[in-house]
Structures are given as C-alpha cells and as structure tokens.
Enzyme design. Structure first.
Site, PDB file in Angstrom:
ATOM      1  CG  ASN A  12      10.808   4.223   8.560  1.00 43.81           C
ATOM      2  OD1 ASN A  12      11.231   4.362   9.712  1.00 43.81           O
ATOM      3  ND2 ASN A  12       9.765   4.893   8.090  1.00 43.81           N
ATOM      4  CE  LYS A  14       6.552   3.031   9.007  1.00 44.46           C
ATOM      5  NZ  LYS A  14       5.255   3.295   8.472  1.00 44.46           N
ATOM      6  CG  HIS A 100       7.828   8.606   6.763  1.00 42.30           C
ATOM      7  ND1 HIS A 100       6.532   8.423   7.198  1.00 42.30           N
ATOM      8  CD2 HIS A 100       8.230   7.435   6.238  1.00 42.30           C
ATOM      9  CE1 HIS A 100       6.178   7.170   6.931  1.00 42.30           C
ATOM     10  NE2 HIS A 100       7.184   6.554   6.362  1.00 42.30           N
ATOM     11  CD  GLU A 102       4.336   6.605   9.499  1.00 32.84           C
ATOM     12  OE1 GLU A 102       5.384   6.492  10.159  1.00 32.84           O
ATOM     13  OE2 GLU A 102       3.852   5.663   8.833  1.00 32.84           O
ATOM     14  CD  GLU A 170       7.844   5.817   2.060  1.00 28.64           C
ATOM     15  OE1 GLU A 170       8.165   4.642   2.214  1.00 28.64           O
ATOM     16  OE2 GLU A 170       7.698   6.609   3.002  1.00 28.64           O
ATOM     17  N   GLY A 176       1.791   0.798   5.076  1.00 33.71           N
ATOM     18  CA  GLY A 176       1.257  -0.025   6.159  1.00 33.71           C
ATOM     19  C   GLY A 176      -0.128  -0.593   5.907  1.00 33.71           C
ATOM     20  CB  SER A 215       2.293  -2.304   1.181  1.00 33.74           C
ATOM     21  OG  SER A 215       1.483  -1.700   2.186  1.00 33.74           O
TER      22      SER A 215
HETATM   23  C1  PEP Z   1       7.187   3.484   5.370  1.00 26.94           C
HETATM   24  O1  PEP Z   1       6.621   3.816   6.392  1.00 26.94           O
HETATM   25  O2  PEP Z   1       8.131   4.168   4.914  1.00 26.94           O
HETATM   26  C2  PEP Z   1       6.729   2.284   4.693  1.00 26.94           C
HETATM   27  C3  PEP Z   1       7.054   2.131   3.448  1.00 26.94           C
HETATM   28  O3  PEP Z   1       5.958   1.404   5.431  1.00 26.94           O
HETATM   29  P1  PEP Z   1       5.385  -0.028   4.966  1.00 26.94           P
HETATM   30  O4  PEP Z   1       6.473  -0.714   4.180  1.00 26.94           O
HETATM   31  O5  PEP Z   1       5.077  -0.741   6.238  1.00 26.94           O
HETATM   32  O6  PEP Z   1       4.203   0.233   4.135  1.00 26.94           O
END
Ligand code: PEP
Length: 261
Positions: A12, A14, A100, A102, A170, A176, A215
């Site tokens: 992703n 973003k 997601h 966000e 997630e 992040g 992460s």
């Molecule tokens: C995400 O935003 O779907 C995600 C998993 O981000 P990150 O791997 O940067 O934690």
C-alpha cells in the site's frame, strides 16, 4: 474439502511517491527473475489513483498485480473527486483496499460504508482487501476481539465467497509505528477472524486469505508470515522500495509451500 490459500503480499503506497515511483515497480518485476517462489505466492502493489493505469500497463507480463487504495460504493454519479470500482477495474486493477484504518478514521468510514465499497468491488470484478483492526486504547481495554469481530461482521459484503475477498488484520497502533503485536497475539486474532469467517461463510471461510499488516519489514516478516492463518501481508512503508518489498515476499522461500498450498 481442504482449501488452498495462496499467500498474497500486497503493498500500500498510500499518498506517497510520484510517477517516478513506478521505477520501483519495474525493479520489483526485475527482481522476480527467479520464478520458482513467485509461482506459489501472489504479489500486488496499490499506488495512488492517478498512477493506476500507468502501473497496470507497466505490470503487464510481470507477476505483480495492481490494486487501488479505495473506491466509491456507487458505479457513477455526482461524487466529485471519487473513483468507482468499475473505473478501477478498467484501469487494470485486480484488487482494491477498503476500510483501511486511515479511511475509517480520517474519512469517518463506518462498517456500513466499508461493506458497500466491498460490495462495489465484487460488482466490478475486483477483489476487495477488507481492513480491520483495533486501536491501542481498544487493545488496552481488552476489546480487540469485540472490535475486530464487529468489523468483520459489519464489513463483509453480501455474496462474498472465500476466494473473492481478502481480509487484512491491521492493528491501528502497529501501522507506521515500528511496533508489532507478539506472534501469539497475531495468531489469536487471525484464528478468531477465521472463526468469524466460518460463521459467516461456512466452510468457504477457510478459503479467505487473512493478511497481517502493521510495520511488516524484511527483518520481521519470516516470523509473522509463519504464523497459522497468516496468509500474507499488507505492507505500507516497506512496500515503497523494491528491495524491501521483495525481501518481505522472499520469506516464503523459508516457509514450506505444503503448509499453505
Ligand atoms: C498500512 O498502512 O496498511 C501499513 C501496514 O503500513 P506500515 O506497513 O507502514 O505499518
């Protein structure tokens, strides 16, 4: 009947990068020259909407599929700035991320909205990657399974089949931040989600791929991907660089295909 779940590692991007980032896609494709591993897993990248068509064109003839990061629930209409699942399909995408955290947080997307978007994806022939996950406060309050259970129950579209959808667990606090849950916590939530999927879809619940996201990086992917009912990863930051993304996918070299195939 035993279900075959082919791992999926999806990136992703973003709202990052520019047209130049598509060079990473080319590097990823070039890094897949050793075909043996890539025949047993699926790979996808989800760039920002303006680059979907270009990315899809660049992915032709490679083993990398392209996905979008969001879609509108309607096929067309007066929704300035939005993009429909049909448009995403026409741009050559196989996947679309919906729900997601966000989007749930910054755009106030409820389970009903996420479910409508996932239904739109199915209508358009695109596989929705439906995201669920608890916040830090919800985990600390011992509400993880309640929250995730409600999200799974509320976000799955009618007519979902096991192979037609993907669920991504997630934890919001892991996105992040460099933090990840313990392997035991990931296992517990993925097993719980599998149970909820079976309740909803019967034995077809065994065919749904459940990704872990939050992460994931090359150094922790082997441990995370080896956990039962973790059928791949949704990767944010580490999907922006071909080396890291391929480094995550490459952990499947050390996980026997017989355990997931
Ligand atoms: C995400 O935003 O779907 C995600 C998993 O981000 P990150 O791997 O940067 O934690």
């Amino acid at each position: 009947m035993a279900h075959v779940r082919r791992p999926l590692v999806a990136g992703n991007w973003k709202m990052n990068g520019s047209k130049l980032a598509l060079a990473e896609l080319a590097k990823m494709a070039a890094g897949l020259a050793d075909g043996a591993l890539w025949r047993t897993i699926d790979l996808a990248v989800c760039p920002p909407a303006p680059y979907l068509y270009l990315a899809s064109a660049a992915s032709i003839g490679t083993r990398i599929a392209v996905g979008a990061q969001d879609c509108h629930a309607e096929a067309s209409g007066a929704f300035t700035g939005d993009v429909s699942a049909e448009m995403i399909a026409e741009s050559g995408c196989c996947y679309v991320i919906v729900g997601h955290s966000e989007r749930r947080t910054l755009h106030a997307e409820s389970n009903d909205i996420v479910r409508a978007k996932a239904a739109a994806a199915l209508r358009a022939g695109v596989t929705p990657i439906i995201c669920v996950g608890e916040t830090r406060a919800e985990r600390d309050a011992g509400k993880t399974l309640d929250v995730v259970g409600a999200q799974v129950a509320g976000s799955l579209p009618a007519g979902a089949t096991g192979e037609g959808i993907v669920v991504a667990y997630e934890p919001v606090w892991a996105i992040g931040t460099g933090l990840t849950p313990t392997a035991g916590d990931v296992k517990a939530v993925h097993q719980f989600i599998r149970g909820e999927l079976r309740k909803k879809l019967g034995s077809d619940g065994d065919a749904v791929r459940i990704l872990y996201g939050g992460s994931v990086k090359p150094s922790n992917a082997a441990e995370l991907m080896a956990i039962a009912d973790v059928d791949g990863a949704l990767v944010g930051g580490a999907s922006l660089k071909a080396e890291d993304f391929l480094g995550i996918a490459a952990v499947y070299r050390t996980i026997a295909p017989s355990t997931y195939h």
